[in-house]
Design a protein around this motif. Sequence first.
Motif, PDB file in Angstrom:
ATOM      1  N   PRO A 293      10.172 -24.491  15.263  1.00 18.37           N
ATOM      2  CA  PRO A 293      11.346 -23.971  14.341  1.00 18.37           C
ATOM      3  C   PRO A 293      11.980 -22.605  14.903  1.00 18.37           C
ATOM      4  CG  PRO A 293       9.453 -24.822  13.389  1.00 18.37           C
ATOM      5  CD  PRO A 293       9.088 -24.670  14.466  1.00 18.37           C
ATOM      6  N   CYS A 322      15.891 -23.043  11.435  1.00 24.37           N
ATOM      7  CA  CYS A 322      16.863 -24.125  12.211  1.00 24.37           C
ATOM      8  C   CYS A 322      16.167 -24.639  13.490  1.00 24.37           C
ATOM      9  CB  CYS A 322      17.971 -23.379  12.613  1.00 24.37           C
ATOM     10  SG  CYS A 322      17.695 -21.996  13.555  1.00 24.37           S
ATOM     11  N   GLU A 323      16.827 -25.478  13.991  1.00 21.22           N
ATOM     12  CA  GLU A 323      16.293 -26.110  15.324  1.00 21.22           C
ATOM     13  C   GLU A 323      17.006 -25.591  16.591  1.00 21.22           C
ATOM     14  OE1 GLU A 323      16.213 -30.336  15.247  1.00 21.22           O
ATOM     15  OE2 GLU A 323      15.182 -30.559  13.420  1.00 21.22           O
TER      16      GLU A 323
END
Length: 328
Positions: A293, A322-323
């Motif tokens: 992550p 977020c990725e």
Amino acid sequence: MEKLMLVYSSCKVIWTLLLTILGCASCLPVGDESICTAEELAKYSVVFTGKWSQTAFPKQYPLYRPPAQWSSVLGVTHSSDYNMWKKNEYASNGIRDFAEKGEAWVLMKEIEEAGERIQSVHGIFSAPAVSTGTGETSTELEVHSRHQLVSFVVRIVPSPDWFVGIDSLNLCEGNRWKEEVSVDLFPYDAGTDSGFTFSSPNFATIPQDTVTEITCSSPSHPANSFYYPKLKNLPPIARVTLVKLKKNQRGVPVSKLNRKGNEIDDSVSETPLDCEVSLWSSWGLCRGRCGKPGTKIRTRFILLQPANNGSPCPNLDEAAECEPENCV
């Protein structure tokens, strides 16, 4: 034929009587307040006190270029046939020039013309400008039993077209002059300039609007320098006190106003000002290692610092998971 002549004659008499009654009614004063049977002349001392402090009005309080201050006082004693200015009516060209630029020439000319045309003006009075928001200035005025009303204006400096003042204050009560009158003053918008803040550039209101009182919620716009939505009412920004002058043994008016030096009564409670921040920015890039992550951040900034125990500012940045994209 004789009956017709009698009816005509009776109608003519009734019509004449009706016209006479209506004519006399139009000559009568509108109300008891317009009848003054006091001695013909009276003199008053006038003290204008600015209460425009940063404590009472912290939002966008002007500290320089120029700092908070007041123009000179310009007023008139008059009858009910004249109005210098009136709430919810259009300001004259003279009031416009005075409220926007502090220029008094056109307003003085309007007053003089009203006095010459309908004999509605007894006298003009003025007092020096005040160089600070909480200063004081004074003068004297004379009222007449047929000109017992007082009106004046003082420009708020700096401002687009804002002022304080009084419209047609009656100093007479039947057969006597009032001994002392004190009135709290609140800001008015002349309706000729569309600026929201003290330092707004000149932007004419087209078409012209009427004179309106500025309140803590009107105009209802966060940019308004007097916008305090948590208050019920604005504190008074100024005050005027009029005291009738007593005559000494020589018949010379003498003030009985007791003042200690140049002290200003500052009993206004602190006005809390909450912190104001901008909207969030867009999210930044997602940072992190591939397969794990990541973190993205957005920010905002302070529009208005809090004052007088107002709500503190919230966090100015925010993070979210977020990725990561396009990672190696």
